[in-house]
Design an enzyme around this catalytic site. Structure first.
Site, PDB file in Angstrom:
ATOM      1  N   CYS A   1       0.780  -1.135  -0.017  1.00  0.00           N
ATOM      2  CA  CYS A   1      -0.103   0.150   0.238  1.00  0.00           C
ATOM      3  C   CYS A   1       0.927   1.237  -0.088  1.00  0.00           C
ATOM      4  CB  CYS A   1      -0.927  -0.039   1.177  1.00  0.00           C
ATOM      5  SG  CYS A   1      -2.076  -1.380   1.369  1.00  0.00           S
ATOM      6  N   THR A   2       0.160   2.429  -0.372  1.00  0.00           N
ATOM      7  CA  THR A   2       1.079   3.558  -0.304  1.00  0.00           C
ATOM      8  C   THR A   2       0.118   4.716   0.058  1.00  0.00           C
ATOM      9  OG1 THR A   2       2.083   2.812  -2.532  1.00  0.00           O
ATOM     10  CG2 THR A   2       2.290   5.333  -2.259  1.00  0.00           C
TER      11      THR A   2
END
Length: 186
Positions: free
Chosen positions: A29-30
């Site tokens: 995830c970012t």
């Protein structure tokens, strides 16, 4: 100021789309945060993607402000912990049916998100708080980003991470905090 982005694979030619294995992850995830002058017009912006395995159902959770009786507890994914007297309203997004959320905002305008983080620690699955458990607890219990940071420290030292290393991004009008955790350390 809450939202979700749904990304779907798009096929632009006659090529067949290979269906990924249910066990395959698409990456990490970012989370992006902008604060003050970095956020157009000032304020705070939180943007997060969730790279989940194929066909993972997600949901938006809207939780009202609540008061809780003394001595009550709350069941997270793997453990039960004491409940606080009062929890803030929040809106967040996470995996459908889960206790926690991956990101969100509460009534005090505190935002929080989490991301998996590599760790040099040899970690095995143990009972403890998951990343999404802790994000929800931040949103329910923190009136400021600094209180969110202090809560991560206290809960990590007390109960530990149940899975692997994590980073937590916590922000409000005063600023942004980023904290990494692994096991019972931060």
């Amino acid at each position: 100021l809450t939202g979700a982005l749904l990304a779907l694979p798009v096929v632009t030619s006659a090529a067949q789309l290979e269906q990924p294995s249910l066990e395959r992850s698409f990456g990490n995830c970012t989370t992006l945060l902008a604060h003050g002058k970095a956020a157009q017009g000032g304020g705070l912006i939180l943007a997060k993607n969730r790279d989940q395995v194929y066909m993972t159902p997600s949901t938006v959770m809207v939780q009202p402000h609540k008061k809780h009786a003394p001595g009550t507890s709350v069941k997270t994914v793997t453990i039960t912990i004491p409940q606080v007297a009062e929890t803030y309203a929040f809106t967040g997004s996470g995996s459908a049916g889960a206790f926690g959320v991956a990101f969100g905002i509460n009534e005090k305008k505190v935002v929080a998100a989490s991301n998996d983080a590599n760790s040099r620690d040899e970690l095995a699955y143990e009972q403890g708080l998951s990343d999404n458990d802790l994000v929800r607890l931040i949103l329910e219990r923190a009136g400021t980003a600094k209180e969110g940071l202090e809560l991560v420290i206290k809960l990590t030292e007390t109960y530990g991470q149940g899975y692997h290393g994590e980073t937590y991004e916590i922000g409000d009008a005063s600023g942004i905090w980023v904290i990494e955790t692994t096991g019972k350390r931060w």
